[in-house]
Motif scaffolding. Structure first.
Motif, mmCIF file in Angstrom:
data_model
loop_
_atom_site.group_PDB
_atom_site.id
_atom_site.type_symbol
_atom_site.label_atom_id
_atom_site.label_comp_id
_atom_site.label_asym_id
_atom_site.label_seq_id
_atom_site.Cartn_x
_atom_site.Cartn_y
_atom_site.Cartn_z
ATOM 1 N N HIS A 66 0.821 -1.212 0.000
ATOM 2 C CA HIS A 66 0.000 0.000 0.000
ATOM 3 C C HIS A 66 0.860 1.269 0.000
ATOM 4 C CE1 HIS A 66 -3.391 2.631 0.801
ATOM 5 N NE2 HIS A 66 -2.696 3.161 1.788
ATOM 6 N N ASP A 67 1.885 1.298 0.832
ATOM 7 C CA ASP A 67 2.724 2.499 0.921
ATOM 8 C C ASP A 67 3.386 2.818 -0.420
ATOM 9 O OD1 ASP A 67 2.023 2.720 3.574
ATOM 10 O OD2 ASP A 67 3.873 1.791 4.326
ATOM 11 N N LYS A 68 3.861 1.802 -1.128
ATOM 12 C CA LYS A 68 4.491 2.030 -2.426
ATOM 13 C C LYS A 68 3.455 2.502 -3.444
ATOM 14 C CE LYS A 68 7.281 0.150 -6.166
ATOM 15 N NZ LYS A 68 7.079 1.388 -6.870
ATOM 16 N N ALA A 69 2.296 1.879 -3.446
ATOM 17 C CA ALA A 69 1.249 2.277 -4.386
ATOM 18 C C ALA A 69 0.857 3.735 -4.153
ATOM 19 C CB ALA A 69 0.031 1.371 -4.248
ATOM 20 N N MET A 70 0.706 4.121 -2.903
ATOM 21 C CA MET A 70 0.337 5.507 -2.588
ATOM 22 C C MET A 70 1.458 6.471 -2.959
ATOM 23 S SD MET A 70 -2.739 5.331 -1.749
ATOM 24 C CE MET A 70 -2.954 7.047 -1.320
ATOM 25 N N LEU A 73 1.329 6.913 -6.654
ATOM 26 C CA LEU A 73 0.171 7.725 -7.011
ATOM 27 C C LEU A 73 0.421 9.197 -6.723
ATOM 28 C CD1 LEU A 73 -2.781 7.873 -7.947
ATOM 29 C CD2 LEU A 73 -3.464 7.402 -5.600
ATOM 30 N N HIS A 74 0.978 9.495 -5.572
ATOM 31 C CA HIS A 74 1.278 10.887 -5.226
ATOM 32 C C HIS A 74 2.314 11.474 -6.193
ATOM 33 C CE1 HIS A 74 -1.261 11.276 -1.762
ATOM 34 N NE2 HIS A 74 -0.765 10.165 -1.223
ATOM 35 N N ALA A 75 3.283 10.681 -6.610
ATOM 36 C CA ALA A 75 4.287 11.158 -7.567
ATOM 37 C C ALA A 75 3.633 11.502 -8.899
ATOM 38 C CB ALA A 75 5.379 10.103 -7.760
ATOM 39 N N ILE A 76 2.698 10.692 -9.342
ATOM 40 C CA ILE A 76 1.987 10.964 -10.596
ATOM 41 C C ILE A 76 1.164 12.240 -10.469
ATOM 42 C CG2 ILE A 76 0.132 10.122 -12.108
ATOM 43 C CD1 ILE A 76 1.211 7.256 -11.477
ATOM 44 N N ILE A 77 0.460 12.400 -9.349
ATOM 45 C CA ILE A 77 -0.352 13.599 -9.129
ATOM 46 C C ILE A 77 0.540 14.832 -9.076
ATOM 47 C CG2 ILE A 77 -1.817 14.800 -7.456
ATOM 48 C CD1 ILE A 77 -2.976 11.978 -6.763
#
Length: 88
Positions: A66-70, A73-77
């Motif tokens: 979960h931490d890596k996925a988030m 995601l934050h990097a993409i945003i």
């Protein structure tokens, strides 16, 4: 297409709405009910198959913490927001 007959119970209000729809679209109630049921069944089966695939992926260890996925995601945003602000 092969077909079969099913008997179902529906509330009177649904029956009446279906009758109005049939009249308004010049289609039979049977045709409209079959189309609606087909769409519902396809959607629900797709959901179930997705869940089953997800469970199989978990069993096979094909998961992302979960931490890596988030973080991804934050990097993409963040990158999208930087791109948006530099073009304004």
């Amino acid at each position: 297409m092969n077909s079969t007959t099913m008997t179902i119970r529906v509330p009177v209000t649904l029956h009446d709405k279906l009758a109005r729809l049939a009249q308004g679209t010049k289609r039979s109630r049977s045709y409209l009910a079959a189309e609606a049921l087909a769409a519902y069944v396809d959607r629900e089966l797709s959901i179930i198959e997705g869940i089953q695939q997800g469970l199989a992926d978990v069993t096979a260890g094909k998961v992302i913490p979960h931490d890596k996925a988030m973080a991804d995601l934050h990097a993409i945003i963040d990158a999208a927001e930087r791109g948006k602000s530099s073009s304004q």
